[in-house]
Design a protein around this motif. Structure first.
Motif, PDB file in Angstrom:
ATOM      1  N   GLN A  70      -5.307   1.869   7.044  1.00 15.28           N
ATOM      2  CA  GLN A  70      -4.208   0.819   8.202  1.00 15.28           C
ATOM      3  C   GLN A  70      -3.161   0.466   7.771  1.00 15.28           C
ATOM      4  O   GLN A  70      -3.262  -0.405   6.248  1.00 15.28           O
ATOM      5  CB  GLN A  70      -4.933   0.350   8.993  1.00 15.28           C
ATOM      6  N   LYS A  71      -2.061   0.906   7.014  1.00 11.37           N
ATOM      7  CA  LYS A  71      -1.116   0.816   6.271  1.00 11.37           C
ATOM      8  C   LYS A  71      -0.456  -0.979   6.832  1.00 11.37           C
ATOM      9  O   LYS A  71      -0.371  -0.981   8.111  1.00 11.37           O
ATOM     10  CB  LYS A  71       0.012   2.101   5.939  1.00 11.37           C
ATOM     11  N   GLY A  74      -1.010   4.740   0.019  1.00 11.17           N
ATOM     12  CA  GLY A  74      -1.482   4.794   1.012  1.00 11.17           C
ATOM     13  C   GLY A  74      -3.002   5.167   0.535  1.00 11.17           C
ATOM     14  O   GLY A  74      -4.216   6.178   0.837  1.00 11.17           O
ATOM     15  N   ASP A  99       1.103  -1.105   0.059  1.00 14.71           N
ATOM     16  CA  ASP A  99       0.070  -0.466  -0.073  1.00 14.71           C
ATOM     17  C   ASP A  99       0.831   1.040  -0.044  1.00 14.71           C
ATOM     18  O   ASP A  99       0.387   2.103   0.732  1.00 14.71           O
ATOM     19  CB  ASP A  99      -0.108   0.450   1.236  1.00 14.71           C
ATOM     20  N   GLU A 100       1.440   0.942  -1.179  1.00 11.70           N
ATOM     21  CA  GLU A 100       2.789   2.399  -1.240  1.00 11.70           C
ATOM     22  C   GLU A 100       1.744   3.724  -1.400  1.00 11.70           C
ATOM     23  O   GLU A 100       2.079   4.616  -1.288  1.00 11.70           O
ATOM     24  CB  GLU A 100       3.646   2.237  -2.102  1.00 11.70           C
ATOM     25  N   GLU A 112      -5.460   2.439   1.808  1.00  8.49           N
ATOM     26  CA  GLU A 112      -5.705   1.979   2.788  1.00  8.49           C
ATOM     27  C   GLU A 112      -5.754   2.217   4.060  1.00  8.49           C
ATOM     28  O   GLU A 112      -4.985   3.333   4.665  1.00  8.49           O
ATOM     29  CB  GLU A 112      -5.197   0.671   3.207  1.00  8.49           C
ATOM     30  N   THR A 172       2.228  -3.760   7.499  1.00  8.00           N
ATOM     31  CA  THR A 172       3.551  -3.455   8.676  1.00  8.00           C
ATOM     32  C   THR A 172       4.214  -4.037   7.076  1.00  8.00           C
ATOM     33  O   THR A 172       4.004  -5.002   6.050  1.00  8.00           O
ATOM     34  CB  THR A 172       3.283  -4.117   9.760  1.00  8.00           C
TER      35      THR A 172
END
Length: 539
Positions: free
Chosen positions: A319-320, A315, A312-313, A317, A322
């Protein structure tokens, strides 16, 4: 004879069966500890001398009572699955299933069972194998059965689960990222082109007249390609001409252990305590973390690769994910997508070389479509090769990359009752397999099921063949189907077009092509032996 000890040991064995039948444990660690101590504790409670003979009697009678009670119940007409046919040994224990899985011929064994017993076969004490297209749709599609415990096999509880193990909203969240990654496949065409051209170049550099193992070269291609896509280009196996990282052996060993232990998931907790099992799991965790770190440091080989989406670079979502989450899915991409595509490529080339008429039709179609060599890189033209697409479908029918369609689905215990599936009642606690290999070869759905007949997939074909497309599910179906299936087809089309435009391919002298299918084994994904061919440059 110590009659009181005998009676109490028998009763204790029966009570344990009743208890564990009602409260099925998730792991064998604690139950086995109690079961190993109970006969000794029984002697202490009854009093009297503690001797070796009394201990032997207590343990023998206790375990005999427990085992006999289990066997008789599983074979009895009172068992919830008593209406379903199957071999007695499978009804009694899944240890037999684990032994079959260890040989890698589970798909053939299940076909033999279904040929003998029909579309519904009891393959374990609480397990069914089903080859019914209607049932498969109801089981796999939205509102169907949930994933069974097999999908936890081989994962350290301390590590985040990959997309394969998730259900519900957690799965849907990760699936959104994967769907975005597969939304515009044209973005990946330059990478496919680069690696396909490199493959052809490497094959052309092999000494003339020597036997070339296409199965190996296809594996190297898929490892390099998925390494580019998932982690920014970490492998150069085509350049080296060998699996420099030993990735193939790691994948195959991991899947082999997973599929064996997946037949007896209650024992997983014990096996995960073994150092060699822990080491194998840790190797995969370390590999994923190392590749993820490399991708972050070096960036992508091209814009918006697979990592860009699963990490998810962009952004998108709330919550990104981990680093550990993204690494888990990245390594799944390499493990699953590489081995399955390599198997499809090898199987397709075997089918074509074994069927000279089909081989010539595919090559002629390629020559007619790509008159100018520069056209080869026009991926829009790849889709015009309709007979090649039919050959890919027919290969997927005969040799699905996941012969038993992955792991089980399950009607969970204490779920409020069983489920009606295609007019059959499936009791709660039942695990269900849907072996794709067997389903695809059912004469109920496909005429001449064991033959390679690509024309069955052509609307213009005048062959009078039974053809039920709903029974075709090489990539599974429903919300958890293979998200990369269209990318896999795109890869395979490109490789075959480049390969057959450049070479004439024939089995190598002395190579028994007819026996190659006997080397195919089912270890979650299919493995295969060497596919030796001779390549001749076309003019």
């Amino acid at each position: 004879m110590d009659s009181s000890l005998l009676s109490y040991a028998i009763a204790l064995g029966l009570l344990n069966h009743v208890y564990f039948h009602k409260f099925e444990p998730n792991s064998a660690k604690i139950p086995l500890l109690f079961l190993s101590l109970e006969p000794a504790v029984l002697i202490l409670c009854l009093g009297g001398p503690i001797s070796f003979l009394r201990l032997l009697l207590s343990y023998t009678v206790f375990w005999g009572s427990l085992s006999l009670s289990i066997v008789l119940y599983r074979l009895s007409p009172f068992h919830p699955l008593a209406q379903y046919p199957g071999p007695a040994i499978s009804k009694v224990s899944k240890l037999w299933g684990a032994a079959v899985a260890a040989r890698g011929k589970r798909h053939l064994y299940l076909k033999k069972l279904h040929d003998a017993y029909g579309p519904y076969v009891r393959t374990g004490p609480d397990e069914l194998s089903i080859v019914d297209a209607t049932a498969a749709s109801q089981i796999l599609n939205a509102g169907g059965l949930v994933k069974g415990r097999f999908y936890e096999t081989g994962r350290d509880p301390s590590t985040p689960p990959p997309i394969l193990s998730l259900i519900g909203e957690a799965h849907a969240k990760k699936r959104r990222a994967w769907n975005r990654a597969m939304a515009s496949l044209r973005d990946y065409d330059p990478v496919i082109q680069k690696r396909a051209m490199q493959l052809v170049t490497c094959l052309g550099e092999q000494p003339k007249g020597t036997a070339v193992d296409l199965a190996l070269w296809f594996e190297l291609f898929t490892y390099d390609f998925m390494g580019d896509l998932a982690f920014g280009g970490v492998f150069e196996m085509l350049q080296q001409g060998k699996d420099t990282h030993g990735l193939g052996n790691k994948i195959h060993s991991f899947f082999a252990a997973s599929i064996i232990l997946g037949n007896i998931p209650w024992i997983l907790g014990l096996f995960n305590l073994l150092p060699m099992v822990q080491r194998s799991i840790q190797e995969f965790n370390d590999l994923g973390q190392g590749l993820a770190t490399h991708r972050i440091k070096t960036g992508a080989t091209h814009a918006k690769d697979l990592w860009y989406h699963i990490a998810d670079e962009e952004g998108l979502e709330k919550q990104k994910p981990t680093l550990q989450d993204a690494a888990a899915d990245g390594i799944v991409a390499i493990i699953a997508a590489s081995d399955t595509v390599a198997h499809l490529l090898a199987s397709l080339m075997w089918c074509l070389v074994s069927n000279d008429q089909c081989y010539k039709r595919v090559q002629q179609e390629i020559d007619d479509t790509f008159v100018v060599e520069d056209d080869l890189v026009d991926f829009s033209k790849h889709q015009q090769c309709v007979f090649l697409s039919a050959c890919i479908n027919e290969t997927l029918r005969l040799f699905p990359p996941a012969p038993v369609n992955g792991g089980t689905r399950q009607v969970h215990l204490n779920s409020g009752g069983g489920r009606d599936i295609a007019g059959k009642y499936i009791p709660e606690g039942t695990s269900v397999y849907m072996p794709t290999y067997v389903l695809h070869r059912r004469s109920d759905y496909f005429s001449r099921p064991a033959e390679f007949v690509p024309d069955r997939w052509l609307p213009s074909s005048d062959l009078a063949l039974k053809h039920n497309a709903s029974a075709f599910m090489p990539f599974s179906q429903g919300p958890a189907n293979c998200v990369g299936q269209h990318l896999a087809r795109r890869e395979v089309q490109a490789v075959i077009i480049f390969l057959l435009k450049a070479f004439e391919v024939r089995f190598a002298e002395g190579f028994d092509g007819a026996a190659w299918t006997e080397t195919v084994c089912d270890y979650f994904t299919a493995t295969r032996g060497p596919l030796l061919v001779e390549l001749t440059r076309r003019g």
